[in-house]
Write a protein that holds these residues in place. Structure first.
Motif, PDB file in Angstrom:
ATOM      1  N   ASN A 156       0.602  -1.240  -0.102  1.00 16.05           N
ATOM      2  CA  ASN A 156      -0.245   0.125  -0.092  1.00 16.05           C
ATOM      3  C   ASN A 156       0.889   1.383  -0.064  1.00 16.05           C
ATOM      4  O   ASN A 156       0.129   2.585   0.203  1.00 16.05           O
ATOM      5  N   LEU A 157       2.216   1.234  -0.292  1.00 11.58           N
ATOM      6  CA  LEU A 157       2.868   2.138  -0.147  1.00 11.58           C
ATOM      7  C   LEU A 157       2.706   3.111  -0.704  1.00 11.58           C
ATOM      8  O   LEU A 157       2.489   4.342  -1.429  1.00 11.58           O
ATOM      9  N   TYR A 158       2.559   2.777  -2.040  1.00 14.85           N
ATOM     10  CA  TYR A 158       2.594   3.863  -3.316  1.00 14.85           C
ATOM     11  C   TYR A 158       0.770   4.263  -3.383  1.00 14.85           C
ATOM     12  O   TYR A 158       0.764   5.706  -3.740  1.00 14.85           O
TER      13      TYR A 158
ATOM     14  N   LYS B 251      -0.681   5.087  -0.221  1.00 10.70           N
ATOM     15  CA  LYS B 251      -0.269   5.828   0.876  1.00 10.70           C
ATOM     16  C   LYS B 251       0.764   7.282   0.068  1.00 10.70           C
ATOM     17  O   LYS B 251       0.037   8.455   0.267  1.00 10.70           O
ATOM     18  N   MET B 252       1.825   7.281  -1.136  1.00  4.49           N
ATOM     19  CA  MET B 252       2.431   8.019  -1.576  1.00  4.49           C
ATOM     20  C   MET B 252       1.481   9.116  -2.256  1.00  4.49           C
ATOM     21  O   MET B 252       0.982  10.212  -2.195  1.00  4.49           O
ATOM     22  N   ARG B 253       0.158   8.525  -3.219  1.00  3.07           N
ATOM     23  CA  ARG B 253      -0.638   9.038  -3.315  1.00  3.07           C
ATOM     24  C   ARG B 253      -1.529   9.960  -2.910  1.00  3.07           C
ATOM     25  O   ARG B 253      -1.423  11.064  -2.494  1.00  3.07           O
TER      26      ARG B 253
ATOM     27  N   GLY C 147      13.127   5.731  -3.621  1.00  2.00           N
ATOM     28  CA  GLY C 147      12.193   6.582  -3.153  1.00  2.00           C
ATOM     29  C   GLY C 147      13.331   6.134  -1.645  1.00  2.00           C
ATOM     30  O   GLY C 147      13.102   7.270  -0.934  1.00  2.00           O
TER      31      GLY C 147
ATOM     32  N   THR D  78      -0.219  -2.117  -6.731  1.00  2.00           N
ATOM     33  CA  THR D  78       0.807  -2.691  -5.637  1.00  2.00           C
ATOM     34  C   THR D  78       1.900  -2.341  -6.081  1.00  2.00           C
ATOM     35  O   THR D  78       2.411  -2.582  -4.675  1.00  2.00           O
TER      36      THR D  78
ATOM     37  N   GLU E 263       6.385   2.155  -4.557  1.00  2.00           N
ATOM     38  CA  GLU E 263       5.843   3.493  -4.868  1.00  2.00           C
ATOM     39  C   GLU E 263       6.640   4.488  -5.750  1.00  2.00           C
ATOM     40  O   GLU E 263       5.995   5.126  -6.207  1.00  2.00           O
ATOM     41  N   ASP E 264       7.899   4.094  -5.432  1.00  2.00           N
ATOM     42  CA  ASP E 264       8.846   5.425  -6.351  1.00  2.00           C
ATOM     43  C   ASP E 264       8.943   5.063  -7.941  1.00  2.00           C
ATOM     44  O   ASP E 264       8.656   5.994  -8.769  1.00  2.00           O
TER      45      ASP E 264
ATOM     46  N   GLN F  10       5.876   4.177  -9.206  1.00  2.00           N
ATOM     47  CA  GLN F  10       4.579   4.530 -10.109  1.00  2.00           C
ATOM     48  C   GLN F  10       4.684   6.059  -9.723  1.00  2.00           C
ATOM     49  O   GLN F  10       3.893   6.476 -10.792  1.00  2.00           O
ATOM     50  N   ILE F  11       5.051   6.502  -8.902  1.00  2.10           N
ATOM     51  CA  ILE F  11       5.355   7.765  -8.809  1.00  2.10           C
ATOM     52  C   ILE F  11       5.733   8.339  -9.949  1.00  2.10           C
ATOM     53  O   ILE F  11       5.257   9.922 -10.904  1.00  2.10           O
TER      54      ILE F  11
END
Length: 340
Positions: A117-119, A121-123, A184, A213, A216-217, A219-220
């Protein structure tokens, strides 16, 4: 009579101090640079700025909001260490968590704690920063709660760039799309315009910014590049990295050839000289190491060596910034490395 003379003298002293303070707050970047050069040549300078540090001036000139990923289990440990060390030098510090904490300044983003869920959460964290603070700060730094950031070096690096340009900086990694993304763990920083584009055009568009999922880094980075945000080059003039995804003990005396860092770094690492002397961040910081960084960076002094005064780099014009972005957009890797 004596009382009148004393009052007059005190009035003159107060007036002089207020004048110097006004000079400090109204000095432009170009004036600061010329002042710094004069100081470096030992010319006499009679302004408040001569006694103030460049870091103090940049704190007000290059405003950085720090967004730190954490979780409730780390509030009193890692997050507290960030808050008492480098985080205190942010213009504003927000911890992105799943539980509010008024003492820490943590915000509940209503995303359950999980690596998957880090992605998400970052969104949510970038959406929160945009909704509440987009016009209040120039740059928006994302870091983990085991990242240590030298804020003074970050501000000095960012100073030449216009925060209204679509750009983000960090340690660039290869991936399955050609422009790469920013690590990240090392931390990455978005301009105001990059944050604006991310929220207005990406987070609400599953084509530009798909929900999944994945890391996060990565995907952002994918979301940003799809809305025209350039991946900037943060290396120094000798090609040494400033944002470092590892602890110094894993980088010095040299990076080992064939390691994952050697493989995934977008630019070929300088194996024998890993790190810029204006390094900005280190990852994988342990609890006891925050205070070690603080001691060696802010308290230890080596006496007898000549002191060098930092001088502000020139700010880029609009045309120069456009040329930089065009150049960065053309820095396409000849090799992609899937990390999914």
């Amino acid at each position: 009579m004596f009382r009148n003379v004393l009052c007059l003298a005190l009035g003159l002293i107060v007036g002089m101090q207020l004048t110097e303070l006004w000079d400090y707050w109204t000095l432009t970047g170009e004036e600061y640079e010329s002042t710094a050069i004069a100081a470096d040549t030992a010319a006499p300078i009679h302004t408040a700025l001569a006694r103030a540090s460049l870091a103090d001036w940049l704190y007000h000139e290059t405003r950085v909001l720090c967004l730190v990923l954490t979780m409730p289990a780390h509030h009193k440990t890692k997050a507290a260490k960030v808050m008492s060390t480098w985080g205190a030098r942010c213009n504003k510090l927000i911890f992105m968590s799943s539980q509010d904490d008024d003492v820490l300044g943590a915000v509940n983003l209503n995303v359950s704690e999980s690596r998957d869920n880090l992605y998400a959460k970052m969104r949510a964290g970038f959406a929160y920063a945009y909704e509440h603070h987009v016009e209040d700060y120039d740059w928006f730094l994302k870091a983990d709660d085991d990242t240590y950031v030298v804020m003074e070096n970050l501000r000095l690096f960012l100073y030449p760039f216009d925060p209204e340009a679509p750009v983000f900086f960090g340690h660039r990694f290869r991936t399955s799309y050609p422009h790469g993304y920013m690590s990240g763990g090392a931390g990455y920083v978005l301009s105001r315009d990059a944050l604006r584009r991310l929220n207005l055009f990406a987070l609400n568009n599953t084509k530009f910014c798909p929900l999944n999922t994945n890391a996060e880094d990565r995907q952002i980075g994918y979301c940003l590049l799809n809305v025209g945000v350039a991946a900037g080059d943060s290396r120094d003039e000798r090609g040494r990295e400033r944002f470092l995804p590892l602890h110094p003990r894993h980088l010095m005396p040299q990076i080992q050839k064939g390691t994952w860092l050697d493989t995934y770094s977008y630019f070929k690492p300088n194996l024998s000289d890993c790190c810029s002397d204006s390094a900005i961040s280190f990852h994988y910081t342990k609890m006891h190491e925050y205070d070690r960084y603080e001691f060696f960076l802010y308290h230890l002094r080596v006496h007898g060596l000549p002191e060098k005064l930092s001088v502000l780099p020139a700010r880029l014009t609009y045309k120069q910034m456009e040329e930089k972005i065009d150049f960065w957009n053309q820095q396409i890797s000849d090799k992609t490395t899937p990390l999914d």
